[in-house]
Enzyme design. Structure first.
Site, PDB file in Angstrom:
ATOM      1  N   SER A   4      33.197  -2.153 -17.845  1.00  0.00           N
ATOM      2  CA  SER A   4      32.670  -1.559 -16.604  1.00  0.00           C
ATOM      3  C   SER A   4      32.335  -0.088 -16.860  1.00  0.00           C
ATOM      4  O   SER A   4      32.759   0.492 -17.869  1.00  0.00           O
ATOM      5  CB  SER A   4      33.762  -1.654 -15.540  1.00  0.00           C
ATOM      6  OG  SER A   4      33.470  -0.843 -14.423  1.00  0.00           O
ATOM      7  N   TYR A  55      41.847  -1.426 -11.253  1.00  0.00           N
ATOM      8  CA  TYR A  55      40.578  -1.855 -11.862  1.00  0.00           C
ATOM      9  C   TYR A  55      40.230  -0.936 -13.029  1.00  0.00           C
ATOM     10  O   TYR A  55      39.886  -1.388 -14.125  1.00  0.00           O
ATOM     11  CB  TYR A  55      39.479  -1.843 -10.805  1.00  0.00           C
ATOM     12  CG  TYR A  55      38.155  -2.429 -11.257  1.00  0.00           C
ATOM     13  CD1 TYR A  55      37.955  -3.812 -11.276  1.00  0.00           C
ATOM     14  CD2 TYR A  55      37.108  -1.612 -11.657  1.00  0.00           C
ATOM     15  CE1 TYR A  55      36.741  -4.357 -11.685  1.00  0.00           C
ATOM     16  CE2 TYR A  55      35.889  -2.147 -12.060  1.00  0.00           C
ATOM     17  CZ  TYR A  55      35.710  -3.518 -12.078  1.00  0.00           C
ATOM     18  OH  TYR A  55      34.507  -4.050 -12.485  1.00  0.00           O
TER      19      TYR A  55
HETATM   20  P1  NAD Z   1      31.951 -11.693  -8.575  1.00  0.00           P
HETATM   21  O1  NAD Z   1      33.026 -11.272  -7.648  1.00  0.00           O
HETATM   22  O2  NAD Z   1      30.695 -12.275  -8.019  1.00  0.00           O
HETATM   23  O3  NAD Z   1      32.520 -12.684  -9.677  1.00  0.00           O
HETATM   24  C1  NAD Z   1      33.845 -12.691 -10.111  1.00  0.00           C
HETATM   25  C2  NAD Z   1      34.117 -14.009 -10.814  1.00  0.00           C
HETATM   26  O4  NAD Z   1      35.469 -14.047 -11.237  1.00  0.00           O
HETATM   27  C3  NAD Z   1      33.892 -15.207  -9.904  1.00  0.00           C
HETATM   28  O5  NAD Z   1      33.257 -16.202 -10.649  1.00  0.00           O
HETATM   29  C4  NAD Z   1      35.297 -15.631  -9.548  1.00  0.00           C
HETATM   30  O6  NAD Z   1      35.409 -17.011  -9.267  1.00  0.00           O
HETATM   31  C5  NAD Z   1      36.040 -15.267 -10.815  1.00  0.00           C
HETATM   32  N1  NAD Z   1      37.461 -15.083 -10.565  1.00  0.00           N
HETATM   33  C6  NAD Z   1      38.043 -14.167  -9.765  1.00  0.00           C
HETATM   34  N2  NAD Z   1      39.380 -14.351  -9.738  1.00  0.00           N
HETATM   35  C7  NAD Z   1      39.639 -15.403 -10.550  1.00  0.00           C
HETATM   36  C8  NAD Z   1      40.821 -16.095 -10.929  1.00  0.00           C
HETATM   37  N3  NAD Z   1      42.022 -15.745 -10.451  1.00  0.00           N
HETATM   38  N4  NAD Z   1      40.725 -17.152 -11.765  1.00  0.00           N
HETATM   39  C9  NAD Z   1      39.497 -17.540 -12.224  1.00  0.00           C
HETATM   40  N5  NAD Z   1      38.349 -16.937 -11.901  1.00  0.00           N
HETATM   41  C10 NAD Z   1      38.418 -15.878 -11.074  1.00  0.00           C
HETATM   42  O7  NAD Z   1      31.572 -10.387  -9.347  1.00  0.00           O
HETATM   43  P2  NAD Z   1      30.706 -10.081 -10.659  1.00  0.00           P
HETATM   44  O8  NAD Z   1      30.065  -8.790 -10.411  1.00  0.00           O
HETATM   45  O9  NAD Z   1      29.862 -11.233 -11.077  1.00  0.00           O
HETATM   46  O10 NAD Z   1      31.889  -9.857 -11.695  1.00  0.00           O
HETATM   47  C11 NAD Z   1      31.930 -10.374 -12.983  1.00  0.00           C
HETATM   48  C12 NAD Z   1      32.603  -9.384 -13.898  1.00  0.00           C
HETATM   49  O11 NAD Z   1      31.782  -8.232 -14.007  1.00  0.00           O
HETATM   50  C13 NAD Z   1      33.959  -8.884 -13.410  1.00  0.00           C
HETATM   51  O12 NAD Z   1      34.837  -8.765 -14.506  1.00  0.00           O
HETATM   52  C14 NAD Z   1      33.624  -7.524 -12.842  1.00  0.00           C
HETATM   53  O13 NAD Z   1      34.731  -6.663 -12.850  1.00  0.00           O
HETATM   54  C15 NAD Z   1      32.561  -7.073 -13.795  1.00  0.00           C
HETATM   55  N6  NAD Z   1      31.704  -5.989 -13.357  1.00  0.00           N
HETATM   56  C16 NAD Z   1      30.895  -6.108 -12.288  1.00  0.00           C
HETATM   57  C17 NAD Z   1      30.088  -5.034 -11.932  1.00  0.00           C
HETATM   58  C18 NAD Z   1      29.177  -5.101 -10.746  1.00  0.00           C
HETATM   59  O14 NAD Z   1      28.590  -4.073 -10.416  1.00  0.00           O
HETATM   60  N7  NAD Z   1      28.991  -6.224 -10.098  1.00  0.00           N
HETATM   61  C19 NAD Z   1      30.102  -3.870 -12.675  1.00  0.00           C
HETATM   62  C20 NAD Z   1      30.935  -3.778 -13.772  1.00  0.00           C
HETATM   63  C21 NAD Z   1      31.722  -4.844 -14.110  1.00  0.00           C
END
Ligand code: NAD
Length: 251
Positions: free
Chosen positions: A143, A156
């Site tokens: 991130s 986080y």
């Molecule tokens: P999102 O919330 O849409 O997806 C999160 C995913 O994690 C979902 O598929 C959910 O089912 C899964 N998940 C959550 N808790 C879980 C558990 N206990 N067991 C199994 N699966 C679980 O968000 P996203 O943006 O697609 O996030 C994906 C990754 O990217 C994450 O690690 C997030 O921290 C990271 N991220 C996102 C951003 C952003 O701006 N969206 C930026 C940096 C990093």
């Protein structure tokens, strides 16, 4: 030829957090590049399967807040597709609360999914790579908060800073087995994870103003980096965290 090195024909990937958001982007990228994917999420990845086809994408429903599902995930990938070549540690959660009042529950829940399970799943998959004597690729999702402190998100930030750190540790020890461990640090992407930020008008405007590319990223934006780090095009890339951030970090 160089483009052949990006092909994932015959490869098998595990992608966690595959039901939505960036996990869908990783899964789509790998299937389009020729791989089969086992998705893992706390809710069924039905929409992703409908998008990619059952012959290319299987899923298992598992709660990654504990280590219990790890063995079953590996077994399911082997039963479905006979081998494992790529792991993407994408599942992740975020809890927002003022740091002065931040609860133990909000600390533990985030660290467990984003860091503890990520490490032990990587370790289990690396053992499978070694057993196959095949090498392999591990990509974790870091991130902007692997580099910056953030606001109201201490667990986080702790988890994502640690992901960047242990990506290097794992790479240092496993490169000798042909295992590449790297990470992708997405910038601000339009997914469920940022829904709260995007619906806060002031925060949303402040973020957008600071992104040189002038827009939020989308799951499609990580597809190129995903295929690069999952393919033999990146065989000499070890322990690196690649930002896909529309220029945020350079600002
Ligand atoms: P999102 O919330 O849409 O997806 C999160 C995913 O994690 C979902 O598929 C959910 O089912 C899964 N998940 C959550 N808790 C879980 C558990 N206990 N067991 C199994 N699966 C679980 O968000 P996203 O943006 O697609 O996030 C994906 C990754 O990217 C994450 O690690 C997030 O921290 C990271 N991220 C996102 C951003 C952003 O701006 N969206 C930026 C940096 C990093």
């Amino acid at each position: 030829m160089i483009l052949d090195k990006f092909s994932l024909n015959g490869k098998v990937a595990i992608v966690t957090g595959s039901d939505t958001g960036l996990g869908q982007g990783f899964s789509k990228a790998f299937v389009e590049a020729g791989a089969k994917v086992l998705g893992v999420s706390v809710v069924p990845s039905t929409a992703t399967q409908e998008m990619l086809g059952k012959e290319n994408f299987e899923f298992i429903t598992a709660d990654l807040s504990t280590l219990d599902p790890i063995e079953g995930i590996i077994q399911k990938a082997l039963d479905a597709f006979s081998r494992i070549d790529i792991l993407v540690n994408n599942a992740g959660i975020i809890k927002r609360e003022d740091t002065i009042d931040f609860s133990v529950e909000n600390w533990d829940s985030v660290i467990n999914v984003n860091l503890r399970t990520l490490f032990f799943l990587s370790q289990a998959v690396a053992k499978q790579f070694m057993k196959q004597n095949s090498g392999g690729k591990i990509i974790s999702v870091a991130s902007m908060l692997s580099y910056q402190g953030g606001i109201r998100v201490p667990s986080y930030t702790a988890s994502k800073s640690a992901v960047k750190g242990i990506t290097m540790t794992m790479a240092n020890e496993w490169a000798q087995y042909g295992i590449n461990v790297n990470a992708i640090a997405p910038g601000y992407m339009a997914t469920n994870n940022t829904q709260a930020l995007r619906s806060d008008k002031d925060r949303s405007e402040a973020i957008l103003d600071r992104i040189p590319a002038g827009r939020w990223g989308t799951p499609d934006d990580i597809m190129g980096a995903a295929v690069f780090l999952a393919s033999s095009a990146s065989d000499y890339v070890n322990g690196f965290t690649l930002a896909v951030d529309g220029g945020w970090l350079g600002r």
